[in-house]
Write a protein that holds these residues in place. Structure first.
Motif, PDB file in Angstrom:
ATOM      1  N   UNK A  49      16.581   6.589   2.483  1.00 41.58           N
ATOM      2  CA  UNK A  49      18.028   6.565   2.696  1.00 41.58           C
ATOM      3  C   UNK A  49      18.299   6.388   4.182  1.00 41.58           C
ATOM      4  N   UNK A  50      18.181   5.159   4.642  1.00 46.37           N
ATOM      5  CA  UNK A  50      18.370   4.865   6.057  1.00 46.37           C
ATOM      6  C   UNK A  50      19.838   5.056   6.429  1.00 46.37           C
ATOM      7  N   UNK A  59       9.520   0.079   7.772  1.00 42.91           N
ATOM      8  CA  UNK A  59       9.318  -0.136   9.211  1.00 42.91           C
ATOM      9  C   UNK A  59       7.847   0.031   9.580  1.00 42.91           C
ATOM     10  N   UNK A  60       7.432  -0.654  10.635  1.00 37.71           N
ATOM     11  CA  UNK A  60       6.200  -0.285  11.323  1.00 37.71           C
ATOM     12  C   UNK A  60       6.625   0.702  12.396  1.00 37.71           C
ATOM     13  N   UNK A  61       6.022   1.879  12.382  1.00 38.74           N
ATOM     14  CA  UNK A  61       6.509   2.971  13.218  1.00 38.74           C
ATOM     15  C   UNK A  61       5.355   3.827  13.707  1.00 38.74           C
ATOM     16  N   UNK A 127      14.138   2.449  17.204  1.00 34.08           N
ATOM     17  CA  UNK A 127      15.061   3.175  16.338  1.00 34.08           C
ATOM     18  C   UNK A 127      14.362   4.457  15.889  1.00 34.08           C
ATOM     19  N   UNK A 128      15.002   5.599  16.104  1.00 31.56           N
ATOM     20  CA  UNK A 128      14.459   6.884  15.668  1.00 31.56           C
ATOM     21  C   UNK A 128      14.842   7.115  14.215  1.00 31.56           C
ATOM     22  N   UNK A 129      13.848   7.107  13.339  1.00 34.57           N
ATOM     23  CA  UNK A 129      14.081   7.309  11.910  1.00 34.57           C
ATOM     24  C   UNK A 129      13.318   8.542  11.448  1.00 34.57           C
ATOM     25  N   UNK A 130      13.642   9.015  10.256  1.00 40.49           N
ATOM     26  CA  UNK A 130      13.061  10.250   9.735  1.00 40.49           C
ATOM     27  C   UNK A 130      12.559  10.056   8.318  1.00 40.49           C
ATOM     28  N   UNK A 139      21.060  15.285  10.964  1.00 43.92           N
ATOM     29  CA  UNK A 139      22.377  14.662  10.889  1.00 43.92           C
ATOM     30  C   UNK A 139      22.344  13.208  11.306  1.00 43.92           C
ATOM     31  N   UNK A 140      23.409  12.456  11.011  1.00 43.73           N
ATOM     32  CA  UNK A 140      23.435  11.023  11.359  1.00 43.73           C
ATOM     33  C   UNK A 140      23.348  10.754  12.844  1.00 43.73           C
ATOM     34  N   UNK A 141      23.815  11.703  13.680  1.00 42.93           N
ATOM     35  CA  UNK A 141      23.738  11.498  15.125  1.00 42.93           C
ATOM     36  C   UNK A 141      22.311  11.638  15.642  1.00 42.93           C
ATOM     37  N   UNK A 142      21.404  12.090  14.779  1.00 43.62           N
ATOM     38  CA  UNK A 142      20.003  12.256  15.170  1.00 43.62           C
ATOM     39  C   UNK A 142      19.146  11.084  14.702  1.00 43.62           C
ATOM     40  N   UNK A 143      19.815   9.961  14.403  1.00 44.26           N
ATOM     41  CA  UNK A 143      19.140   8.701  14.071  1.00 44.26           C
ATOM     42  C   UNK A 143      19.554   7.638  15.109  1.00 44.26           C
ATOM     43  N   UNK A 144      19.344   7.835  16.394  1.00 43.71           N
ATOM     44  CA  UNK A 144      19.797   6.842  17.376  1.00 43.71           C
ATOM     45  C   UNK A 144      19.039   5.520  17.253  1.00 43.71           C
ATOM     46  N   UNK A 145      19.773   4.427  17.365  1.00 44.05           N
ATOM     47  CA  UNK A 145      19.141   3.109  17.326  1.00 44.05           C
ATOM     48  C   UNK A 145      19.411   2.377  18.634  1.00 44.05           C
ATOM     49  N   UNK A 146      18.754   1.216  18.796  1.00 41.42           N
ATOM     50  CA  UNK A 146      18.795   0.452  20.056  1.00 41.42           C
ATOM     51  C   UNK A 146      18.437   1.344  21.241  1.00 41.42           C
TER      52      UNK A 146
END
Length: 266
Positions: A49-50, A59-61, A127-130, A139-146
């Motif tokens: 659930x991105x 992703x490659x991560x 991109x920080x994903x979980x 929370x959504x603010x803890x998924x920063x991208x770019x």
């Protein structure tokens, strides 16, 4: 013409790759996209659930903990995006290897990710994903991208004392301060305090508790578009899974409290 120039700039950046700056003390260094894609801990992960793409993504991560050499669980980190978004992140959350696990997703210049929206760039290059985010109520603010930089900083109370409630504020308001740090600081400042360049100040010149009547502020936080339909609006809604009713009440009490503690912006 301007749109064509921007598109060419984005295409050029995607072809060449990018650099991520880690400013974390002795382990500080720049990582290129190529280096991270070839990192010995890099692997293919599935994110069910991105938050940004609103669907399943692959992703490659690299496990973020593998890049945070010398960072301790007591430290405080900040992920700064190229658009001014600045996510405040307790290191303990990022160093966890069980439950919710933080990953740095790396966009391959040869296989760019899809755009986040029509005529918009992707979430890359970093991109920080979980995985399993519900285990730590990420929370959504803890998924920063770019992301352009990840840096270790002093605790918020030392950096921005103008955010602190009064010493006798009580548990409810102090709990609201914690909610503010988690959900609001990535986009907003308050009393001029914060590193984000993304959204408006929440206390200067006026606190939203001063101009939202009745329960409209709570409704706005739950679903901003329910109050005013604005296609360019970028604030996400916070549902019960991300911010419970009791946590929302704590946040509102903190904001009301801070409306009485305005200071001049620096």
């Amino acid at each position: 013409m301007r749109g064509l120039i921007i598109a060419l700039m984005v295409l050029s950046a995607s072809v060449q790759g990018a650099d991520l700056r880690l400013d974390i003390g002795p382990g500080s260094r720049d990582w290129s996209s190529a280096e991270l894609l070839a990192h010995p801990r890099a692997q293919r992960i599935e994110v069910g659930e991105d938050v940004s793409y609103k669907r399943s993504m692959s992703y490659r991560a690299v496990p973020l903990a593998a890049l945070l050499q010398g960072v301790g669980v007591e430290d405080h980190l900040q992920a700064v995006a190229s658009d001014g978004f600045a996510a405040e992140l307790p290191a303990a959350l990022l160093l966890g290897s069980s439950g919710a696990v933080a990953w740095l997703a790396v966009e391959d210049p040869a296989r760019p990710w899809p755009p986040l929206a029509p005529n918009k760039p992707s979430a890359g290059p970093f991109y920080l994903v979980w995985t399993n985010p519900a285990a730590a109520r990420i929370g959504p603010e803890q998924w920063p991208f770019r992301i352009a930089q990840i840096r270790r900083l002093a605790p918020l109370a030392q950096r921005f004392p103008q955010l602190l409630p009064a010493r006798n504020a009580g548990k409810q308001i102090n709990a609201g301060f914690a909610q503010y740090q988690k959900h609001c600081m990535a986009c907003h400042r308050l009393n001029g305090a914060g590193d984000s360049r993304f959204g408006p100040d929440l206390n200067i010149p006026h606190n939203p508790t001063e101009y939202f009547a009745g329960d409209f502020l709570a409704r706005y936080i739950r679903n901003p578009q329910s109050l005013r339909r604005w296609p360019q609006g970028r604030m996400p809604g916070f549902d019960q899974a991300q911010l419970s009713d009791s946590e929302l009440a704590q946040l509102l009490d903190y904001l009301r409290h801070m409306a009485q503690r305005k200071v001049k912006a620096p």
